[in-house]
Design a protein around this motif. Structure first.
Motif: not given
Length: 379
Positions: A39-46, A68-73, A84-87
């Protein structure tokens, strides 16, 4: 919580009851396919976990939105909630918003008995196809990611659905002898293997990478296909061939160069941020694929937009007042703003861009050409 109430409300909000897709959406527990998401959050996806907060889970799952269920790997199933995964990293899998799934399937014109190949993702779209066709064995669901296929197969079985599933790079050889191919990942061009897999008269529906263009084409007797560009738009993640995209982020050097002086000029058109116009972005991407765009609004009312391409080409255009013509700086092997200006010229002169309503011709080896009037482009 009674998921059926939420699913029916979702169907009622976007489809009429007589639509063949109302019942599949109203009868499919979407939340079971997305127990975890980003989920979109402050500073990245949570990373969010549904069972830990059922109210938020149902609210997210039964809203007409992509999850979104997967970011990168990194799959949301496999990280700690709250991670948290940074944008700046690209999403690589998701659950498509239900109304868009219905649109893609509507273009495919699934009929009773249609043998249909779909892309897996979370498995939710596969479930809708199974509900619509009634016979699970008519549906084949494939994905390049073994984990996605495994978990989707289990979740489908959990609600009594048993389509054929498999790990497969959709740009390579596909399970053959199908009547429909519906891809919720984008391609460029249409893979020749799709034409091999389609039965005579079969239909494929997909999107062209980077354009939001929905392409619909029917297989012709010569082994190619003919069709059209839909008036609808859709943006899907592009195909990947491994855990992540090889070029997930534009080279930092290119974006750094985009703040240099370069070649200076004044644009003859007002400041244009390409993603604000579907037709402009689609045409530019067809003719010069791979350009990335950024923008920044200034406190004094001005604005800056950037364009950058992995080949090192870049452009920057700025205004200090909203109605001013922008000052443009460009550099690299190509003049990206000049390419954009040429497209705007065509828009002004013709009143629209030819990508709207274009015809599609695909040769048996997959060469894909869009044309309208005197305009054509081959992917």
């Amino acid at each position: 919580m009674d998921w059926e109430i939420h699913a029916r409300r979702l169907a009622d909000g976007h489809l009429r009851p007589e639509s063949p897709w109302w019942k599949p959406i109203a009868s499919t527990p979407r939340h079971l396919f997305v127990p975890n998401w980003w989920e979109r959050g402050t500073g990245g996806r949570v990373a969010r976990n549904g069972p830990a907060d059922p109210s938020a889970w149902f609210k997210a799952a039964y809203r007409n939105q992509t999850l979104v269920t997967r970011i990168g790997a990194d799959h949301a199933d496999r990280v700690q909630p709250g991670t948290v995964v940074p944008y700046g990293r690209w999403p690589t899998s998701s659950s498509t918003l239900p109304s868009l799934m219905a649109t893609m399937y509507r273009h495919a014109m699934l009929a009773d008995g249609s043998r249909t190949l779909v892309t897996t993702g979370t498995g939710y779209g596969t479930a809708l196809a199974c509900r619509r066709l009634g016979d699970d064995q008519l549906v084949t669901s494939v994905d390049v990611d073994p984990y996605l296929v495994e978990v989707a197969t289990d979740r489908l079985a959990g609600i009594g659905l048993h389509p054929r599933t498999g790990v497969c790079d959709i740009t390579q050889t596909l399970p053959a002898d199908v009547d429909r191919i519906v891809s919720t990942v984008s391609v460029r061009p249409v893979p020749a293997s799709w034409l091999t897999a389609l039965r005579p008269g079969g239909r494929l529906v997909t999107t062209i990478t980077g354009t939001a263009i929905i392409l619909v084409a029917d297989k012709t007797p010569d082994g190619g296909a003919r069709g059209f560009i839909s008036s609808d738009q859709a943006t899907f993640m592009r195909t990947r061939h491994g855990d992540d995209y090889d070029d997930a982020v534009a080279a930092a050097e290119v974006w750094k160069a985009a703040d240099e002086d370069g070649e200076r000029s004044v644009s003859r058109y007002p400041l244009t941020y390409v993603p604000d116009s579907w037709a402009v972005q689609a045409t530019l991407e067809l003719e010069a694929p791979g350009i990335e765009h950024r923008t920044e609004q200034h406190e004094d009312g001005g604005r800056t937009v950037w364009m950058a391409h992995p080949d090192g080409s870049w452009a920057r255009a700025s205004t200090t007042k909203a109605r001013d013509l922008p000052t443009v700086h460009q550099g690299g092997s190509r003049r990206l703003w000049d390419l954009l200006t040429g497209i705007l010229d065509r828009l002004i002169i013709g009143g629209e861009l030819p990508v709207t309503g274009a015809r599609v011709t695909i040769t048996p080896d997959g060469q894909t050409t869009l044309s309208r009037g005197r305009w054509s482009t081959t992917l």
